[in-house]
Motif scaffolding. Sequence first.
Motif, PDB file in Angstrom:
ATOM      1  N   PHE A 173       3.557   5.227  -5.526  1.00  7.92           N
ATOM      2  CA  PHE A 173       3.482   3.815  -5.430  1.00  7.92           C
ATOM      3  C   PHE A 173       4.638   3.347  -5.965  1.00  7.92           C
ATOM      4  N   GLY A 174       5.547   2.608  -5.095  1.00  9.37           N
ATOM      5  CA  GLY A 174       6.802   2.171  -5.555  1.00  9.37           C
ATOM      6  C   GLY A 174       7.527   1.003  -5.068  1.00  9.37           C
ATOM      7  N   ILE A 175       8.765   0.955  -5.287  1.00  6.30           N
ATOM      8  CA  ILE A 175       9.466  -0.118  -4.364  1.00  6.30           C
ATOM      9  C   ILE A 175      10.850   0.238  -3.757  1.00  6.30           C
ATOM     10  N   ILE A 215       8.479  -6.980   1.833  1.00  7.22           N
ATOM     11  CA  ILE A 215       8.094  -8.433   1.321  1.00  7.22           C
ATOM     12  C   ILE A 215       9.452  -9.427   1.138  1.00  7.22           C
ATOM     13  N   LEU A 216      10.643  -8.823   1.095  1.00  8.87           N
ATOM     14  CA  LEU A 216      11.823  -9.855   1.343  1.00  8.87           C
ATOM     15  C   LEU A 216      12.723  -8.959   2.421  1.00  8.87           C
ATOM     16  N   PRO A 217      13.797  -9.673   2.896  1.00 15.79           N
ATOM     17  CA  PRO A 217      14.625  -8.744   3.642  1.00 15.79           C
ATOM     18  C   PRO A 217      15.264  -7.430   3.211  1.00 15.79           C
ATOM     19  N   SER A 218      15.613  -7.338   1.850  1.00 16.44           N
ATOM     20  CA  SER A 218      15.980  -6.195   1.139  1.00 16.44           C
ATOM     21  C   SER A 218      15.233  -5.402   0.192  1.00 16.44           C
ATOM     22  N   LEU A 219      13.822  -5.836  -0.009  1.00 20.69           N
ATOM     23  CA  LEU A 219      13.034  -5.474  -0.485  1.00 20.69           C
ATOM     24  C   LEU A 219      11.421  -4.892  -0.200  1.00 20.69           C
ATOM     25  N   SER A 220      11.150  -3.708  -0.111  1.00 24.15           N
ATOM     26  CA  SER A 220       9.916  -3.325   0.210  1.00 24.15           C
ATOM     27  C   SER A 220       8.748  -2.589  -0.765  1.00 24.15           C
ATOM     28  N   LEU A 221       7.451  -2.530  -0.575  1.00 24.59           N
ATOM     29  CA  LEU A 221       6.709  -1.884  -1.280  1.00 24.59           C
ATOM     30  C   LEU A 221       6.194  -0.445  -0.530  1.00 24.59           C
ATOM     31  N   GLU A 222       5.965   0.222  -1.125  1.00 24.97           N
ATOM     32  CA  GLU A 222       5.420   1.596  -0.418  1.00 24.97           C
ATOM     33  C   GLU A 222       4.345   2.359  -1.438  1.00 24.97           C
ATOM     34  N   ALA A 223       3.563   3.002  -0.453  1.00 23.79           N
ATOM     35  CA  ALA A 223       2.381   3.946  -0.864  1.00 23.79           C
ATOM     36  C   ALA A 223       2.672   5.065  -0.088  1.00 23.79           C
ATOM     37  N   ARG A 224       2.302   6.140  -0.630  1.00 24.79           N
ATOM     38  CA  ARG A 224       2.287   7.587   0.080  1.00 24.79           C
ATOM     39  C   ARG A 224       1.475   8.643  -0.596  1.00 24.79           C
ATOM     40  N   ALA A 225       1.345   9.606   0.351  1.00 31.20           N
ATOM     41  CA  ALA A 225       0.565  10.875  -0.282  1.00 31.20           C
ATOM     42  C   ALA A 225       1.546  12.135   0.119  1.00 31.20           C
TER      43      ALA A 225
END
Length: 195
Positions: free
Chosen positions: A189-191, A149-159
């Motif tokens: 769910f995290g960052i 979502i930003l050059p140094s920040l992402s959202l993640e979702a996983r199983a």
Amino acid sequence: MRKLLFFFLIFPLLSLYSQESNIQIGAKAGVSLATFSRNFFYQTQEFSYITDFYVGALAVTRTEHTINGKLELIYSGQGAKYNVSHNPQYEGKYNLGYLSLAYIMHFRLSDHFYLDAGLSTDLLVRKDSKIPSPRTFDIAGIVGIEVPILPSLSLEARAKSGRGGLNNYEEYYTASPFQNSLNNLVVQFGIIYYL
């Protein structure tokens, strides 16, 4: 505990190295929804999800290609809630904690969407005394997505689904929920923050 201390001492050195190479270092944290399952991604009705957290660090090789590699070291709180009322001695929450080393293939589908798939080796670091004969080692499969979502920040979702078994079950545990092999099942769910 010594492993975590070593990791936090070496992390600043790795971040300096990453500035000179195509390896990107980051930290991650988020919420884990965990339960026990009988098969791969199959949750039974006798167990429900509990909420915990996960925290860790990662190193990603950034290339111009569509496939990158990702290495993660994560502490993850896991467990389940047993819901069967006719078996009150086993009823309630089970809380476990694992230190995981994950090896993940990081597929770039677009500049703003990544698909992750890989394996982790998990070491049990927080036991629950209500689980008979717990195994201290697990192997899990991981699938997920990452959305920058930003050059140094992402959202993640996983199983994540464990395949090594939760305990060394035996046939004489006939009245317990541990009479058959159980596996860990976790949705996270995290960052992610990249240095």
